[in-house]
Design a protein around this motif. Structure first.
Motif, mmCIF file in Angstrom:
data_model
loop_
_atom_site.group_PDB
_atom_site.id
_atom_site.type_symbol
_atom_site.label_atom_id
_atom_site.label_comp_id
_atom_site.label_asym_id
_atom_site.label_seq_id
_atom_site.Cartn_x
_atom_site.Cartn_y
_atom_site.Cartn_z
ATOM 1 N N VAL A 48 0.878 -1.180 0.000
ATOM 2 C CA VAL A 48 0.000 0.000 0.000
ATOM 3 C C VAL A 48 0.908 1.220 0.000
ATOM 4 O O VAL A 48 1.906 1.248 0.715
ATOM 5 C CB VAL A 48 -0.889 0.025 1.274
ATOM 6 N N ASN A 49 0.590 2.227 -0.781
ATOM 7 C CA ASN A 49 1.366 3.468 -0.789
ATOM 8 C C ASN A 49 0.451 4.619 -0.409
ATOM 9 O O ASN A 49 -0.389 5.032 -1.205
ATOM 10 C CB ASN A 49 1.989 3.718 -2.167
ATOM 11 N N LYS A 50 0.613 5.101 0.825
ATOM 12 C CA LYS A 50 -0.230 6.188 1.313
ATOM 13 C C LYS A 50 0.580 7.114 2.200
ATOM 14 O O LYS A 50 1.513 6.688 2.871
ATOM 15 C CB LYS A 50 -1.414 5.646 2.120
ATOM 16 N N THR A 51 0.167 8.381 2.205
ATOM 17 C CA THR A 51 0.741 9.372 3.101
ATOM 18 C C THR A 51 -0.395 10.021 3.875
ATOM 19 O O THR A 51 -1.388 10.433 3.285
ATOM 20 C CB THR A 51 1.520 10.444 2.320
ATOM 21 N N PHE A 52 -0.228 10.092 5.191
ATOM 22 C CA PHE A 52 -1.231 10.701 6.062
ATOM 23 C C PHE A 52 -0.594 11.877 6.787
ATOM 24 O O PHE A 52 0.526 11.780 7.273
ATOM 25 C CB PHE A 52 -1.724 9.698 7.113
ATOM 26 N N LYS A 53 -1.321 12.962 6.850
ATOM 27 C CA LYS A 53 -0.833 14.141 7.567
ATOM 28 C C LYS A 53 -1.843 14.586 8.621
ATOM 29 O O LYS A 53 -2.000 15.758 8.875
ATOM 30 C CB LYS A 53 -0.554 15.277 6.589
ATOM 31 N N ASN A 54 -2.522 13.617 9.220
ATOM 32 C CA ASN A 54 -3.502 13.965 10.243
ATOM 33 C C ASN A 54 -3.150 13.294 11.564
ATOM 34 O O ASN A 54 -2.488 12.264 11.603
ATOM 35 C CB ASN A 54 -4.930 13.615 9.804
ATOM 36 N N ASN A 55 -3.613 13.916 12.645
ATOM 37 C CA ASN A 55 -3.314 13.434 13.990
ATOM 38 C C ASN A 55 -3.771 12.005 14.216
ATOM 39 O O ASN A 55 -3.082 11.225 14.859
ATOM 40 C CB ASN A 55 -3.993 14.319 15.042
ATOM 41 N N LYS A 56 -4.945 11.673 13.715
ATOM 42 C CA LYS A 56 -5.516 10.356 13.972
ATOM 43 C C LYS A 56 -4.620 9.249 13.423
ATOM 44 O O LYS A 56 -4.337 8.269 14.107
ATOM 45 C CB LYS A 56 -6.917 10.264 13.372
ATOM 46 N N ALA A 57 -4.166 9.382 12.206
ATOM 47 C CA ALA A 57 -3.309 8.369 11.584
ATOM 48 C C ALA A 57 -1.979 8.246 12.319
ATOM 49 O O ALA A 57 -1.501 7.142 12.590
ATOM 50 C CB ALA A 57 -3.075 8.709 10.118
#
Length: 135
Positions: A48-57
């Motif tokens: 899986v290729n994903k980037t998260f920029k949120n607190n929850k992740a």
């Protein structure tokens, strides 16, 4: 007797005021930690290729790392499915190797710099990570 009572009152007030000052200091530093979290990022590569920029992740990833239990001994394992990188607000990176299987509710994580020591992920964290990744 009056001196003893006066000493007792002074000691009690000292403890009370010391407790209040500690409480107010921790109350002031908490928002700073929250602001720093907002600038963190979680990058997942591999199956899986994903980037998260949120607190929850970021919080899900950090909780999984912190609650993982060390596997005794030196490991020799198969190739990992995913790589997970946490990037803080200063650009510092923490890299991990991650094993998650679609057909299992277990998982393992390793520090990328120490591939001989593995950590078993808690089932609840595996579920959260899979949900986050749509895995």
């Amino acid at each position: 007797m009056k001196k003893s009572l006066l000493k007792l009152i002074l000691i009690t007030l000292s403890i009370l005021f010391a407790g209040c000052s500690v409480y107010s200091e921790s109350k002031e530093t908490a928002p700073n930690l929250i602001k720093q979290d907002k600038k963190e990022a979680l990058i997942i590569t591999g199956d899986v290729n994903k980037t998260f920029k949120n607190n929850k992740a970021v919080r899900i990833a950090r909780d999984a790392i912190q609650s993982a239990e060390r596997i005794p001994g030196i490991l020799n394992v198969s190739r990992n499915d995913l790589e997970m990188t946490l990037v803080d607000s200063n650009g510092n990176k923490e890299s991990y190797l991650l094993w998650l299987r679609k057909d299992r509710d277990s998982g393992m994580i390793m520090y990328a710099d120490d591939t001989s020591t593995g950590y078993t992920l808690q089932r609840v964290d595996v579920v959260k990570l899979k949900k986050l990744l749509n895995f």
